[in-house]
Design a protein around this motif. Structure first.
Motif, PDB file in Angstrom:
ATOM      1  N   GLY A 156     -28.843  78.900 -18.326  1.00 48.24           N
ATOM      2  CA  GLY A 156     -27.561  78.208 -18.382  1.00 48.24           C
ATOM      3  C   GLY A 156     -27.381  77.412 -19.648  1.00 48.24           C
ATOM      4  O   GLY A 156     -26.266  77.111 -20.034  1.00 48.24           O
ATOM      5  N   ASN A 157     -28.498  77.012 -20.264  1.00 51.75           N
ATOM      6  CA  ASN A 157     -28.458  76.240 -21.511  1.00 51.75           C
ATOM      7  C   ASN A 157     -27.528  75.038 -21.438  1.00 51.75           C
ATOM      8  O   ASN A 157     -26.821  74.733 -22.392  1.00 51.75           O
ATOM      9  CB  ASN A 157     -28.110  77.132 -22.698  1.00 51.75           C
ATOM     10  N   ARG A 158     -27.539  74.364 -20.299  1.00 52.83           N
ATOM     11  CA  ARG A 158     -26.809  73.112 -20.179  1.00 52.83           C
ATOM     12  C   ARG A 158     -27.680  72.003 -20.751  1.00 52.83           C
ATOM     13  O   ARG A 158     -28.894  72.017 -20.589  1.00 52.83           O
ATOM     14  CB  ARG A 158     -26.477  72.817 -18.717  1.00 52.83           C
ATOM     15  N   THR A 159     -27.065  71.065 -21.449  1.00 53.17           N
ATOM     16  CA  THR A 159     -27.827  69.954 -22.027  1.00 53.17           C
ATOM     17  C   THR A 159     -27.191  68.627 -21.651  1.00 53.17           C
ATOM     18  O   THR A 159     -25.990  68.543 -21.369  1.00 53.17           O
ATOM     19  CB  THR A 159     -27.905  70.044 -23.561  1.00 53.17           C
ATOM     20  N   THR A 160     -28.020  67.615 -21.651  1.00 54.42           N
ATOM     21  CA  THR A 160     -27.568  66.248 -21.449  1.00 54.42           C
ATOM     22  C   THR A 160     -28.528  65.351 -22.209  1.00 54.42           C
ATOM     23  O   THR A 160     -29.532  65.815 -22.739  1.00 54.42           O
ATOM     24  CB  THR A 160     -27.495  65.872 -19.953  1.00 54.42           C
ATOM     25  N   VAL A 161     -28.212  64.074 -22.265  1.00 55.06           N
ATOM     26  CA  VAL A 161     -29.061  63.103 -22.935  1.00 55.06           C
ATOM     27  C   VAL A 161     -29.411  62.020 -21.935  1.00 55.06           C
ATOM     28  O   VAL A 161     -28.550  61.562 -21.173  1.00 55.06           O
ATOM     29  CB  VAL A 161     -28.317  62.502 -24.161  1.00 55.06           C
ATOM     30  N   SER A 162     -30.682  61.615 -21.924  1.00 57.75           N
ATOM     31  CA  SER A 162     -31.097  60.571 -20.990  1.00 57.75           C
ATOM     32  C   SER A 162     -30.436  59.245 -21.356  1.00 57.75           C
ATOM     33  O   SER A 162     -30.238  58.930 -22.524  1.00 57.75           O
ATOM     34  CB  SER A 162     -32.624  60.433 -20.979  1.00 57.75           C
TER      35      SER A 162
ATOM     36  N   LYS B 112     -24.251  70.617  -9.322  1.00 60.19           N
ATOM     37  CA  LYS B 112     -23.602  71.883  -8.979  1.00 60.19           C
ATOM     38  C   LYS B 112     -24.343  73.085  -9.567  1.00 60.19           C
ATOM     39  O   LYS B 112     -23.771  73.910 -10.264  1.00 60.19           O
ATOM     40  CB  LYS B 112     -22.135  71.878  -9.398  1.00 60.19           C
ATOM     41  N   LEU B 113     -25.636  73.155  -9.248  1.00 55.65           N
ATOM     42  CA  LEU B 113     -26.470  74.261  -9.703  1.00 55.65           C
ATOM     43  C   LEU B 113     -26.633  75.269  -8.575  1.00 55.65           C
ATOM     44  O   LEU B 113     -26.829  74.891  -7.423  1.00 55.65           O
ATOM     45  CB  LEU B 113     -27.860  73.756 -10.119  1.00 55.65           C
ATOM     46  N   GLU B 114     -26.560  76.538  -8.922  1.00 50.72           N
ATOM     47  CA  GLU B 114     -26.800  77.576  -7.932  1.00 50.72           C
ATOM     48  C   GLU B 114     -28.272  77.589  -7.573  1.00 50.72           C
ATOM     49  O   GLU B 114     -29.127  77.178  -8.357  1.00 50.72           O
ATOM     50  CB  GLU B 114     -26.368  78.935  -8.481  1.00 50.72           C
TER      51      GLU B 114
ATOM     52  N   GLU C 281     -33.216  64.533 -25.349  1.00 53.06           N
ATOM     53  CA  GLU C 281     -32.393  65.715 -25.068  1.00 53.06           C
ATOM     54  C   GLU C 281     -33.032  66.482 -23.919  1.00 53.06           C
ATOM     55  O   GLU C 281     -34.198  66.864 -23.991  1.00 53.06           O
ATOM     56  CB  GLU C 281     -32.275  66.595 -26.295  1.00 53.06           C
ATOM     57  N   VAL C 282     -32.252  66.699 -22.860  1.00 51.49           N
ATOM     58  CA  VAL C 282     -32.731  67.401 -21.674  1.00 51.49           C
ATOM     59  C   VAL C 282     -31.973  68.723 -21.587  1.00 51.49           C
ATOM     60  O   VAL C 282     -30.745  68.735 -21.558  1.00 51.49           O
ATOM     61  CB  VAL C 282     -32.513  66.554 -20.395  1.00 51.49           C
ATOM     62  N   ILE C 283     -32.727  69.832 -21.546  1.00 56.17           N
ATOM     63  CA  ILE C 283     -32.129  71.167 -21.591  1.00 56.17           C
ATOM     64  C   ILE C 283     -32.482  71.913 -20.316  1.00 56.17           C
ATOM     65  O   ILE C 283     -33.650  71.988 -19.934  1.00 56.17           O
ATOM     66  CB  ILE C 283     -32.653  71.954 -22.815  1.00 56.17           C
ATOM     67  N   LEU C 284     -31.474  72.487 -19.674  1.00 57.79           N
ATOM     68  CA  LEU C 284     -31.652  73.244 -18.438  1.00 57.79           C
ATOM     69  C   LEU C 284     -31.502  74.728 -18.740  1.00 57.79           C
ATOM     70  O   LEU C 284     -30.498  75.152 -19.316  1.00 57.79           O
ATOM     71  CB  LEU C 284     -30.600  72.817 -17.409  1.00 57.79           C
ATOM     72  N   SER C 285     -32.508  75.521 -18.343  1.00 58.32           N
ATOM     73  CA  SER C 285     -32.462  76.979 -18.529  1.00 58.32           C
ATOM     74  C   SER C 285     -32.790  77.658 -17.208  1.00 58.32           C
ATOM     75  O   SER C 285     -33.684  77.204 -16.506  1.00 58.32           O
ATOM     76  CB  SER C 285     -33.494  77.422 -19.569  1.00 58.32           C
TER      77      SER C 285
END
Length: 144
Positions: free
Chosen positions: A54-60, A70-72, A48-52
């Protein structure tokens, strides 16, 4: 003659105006990477990969690959969690128009850090026929 000249000028002006392009400045950037085992270098799937923020998540994926698009512009923290591994994170700076590479390595959790068995020894002696032990999950992860 004036009408022909005026028509020609309008035609040339319209052509020049339609040919001009505006340089669009990119406003977004991307980050991608591979989650892998620290010792073996093997990719880790389903992490589980979490971006903060924004709390966007994805799975490898099966090759350990992950990506956020599309990140600011700005600072981000990428945290990774996987079963049987210690969590890890990295900080990245997103620059508009750029793709930033951010590989993350995870250290495998030692089995002794996952379960606690109490008591560690059983002494049945000559009269005991049954004894019990308590097994406690010391990890933050659920066991399957």
């Amino acid at each position: 003659m004036k009408k022909i000249l005026l028509g020609l000028l309008l035609c040339v002006g319209a052509t020049l105006f339609s040919c001009t392009t505006t340089d669009e400045t990119p406003i977004f950037g991307d980050v991608y990477g591979i989650v892998s085992d620290l010792k073996s270098g093997e990719p880790i799937r389903n992490a589980e990969v979490i971006l903060s923020p924004g709390n966007r998540t994805t799975v490898s994926g099966s090759d350990g690959h992950f990506e956020f698009t599309k990140l600011e512009a700005g600072q981000y923290k990428i945290s990774v969690e996987a079963n049987d591994y210690e969590n890890n994170y990295r900080q990245v700076t997103i620059i508009p128009g750029n793709r930033i590479s951010c590989d993350i390595h995870l250290k495998q959790v030692e089995a002794s850090n996952i379960f606690k068995v109490t008591p560690t020894n059983l002494n049945f002696g000559s009269t005991q026929t049954q004894m019990s032990v308590t097994i406690t999950n010391e990890s933050t992860r659920a066991t399957d």
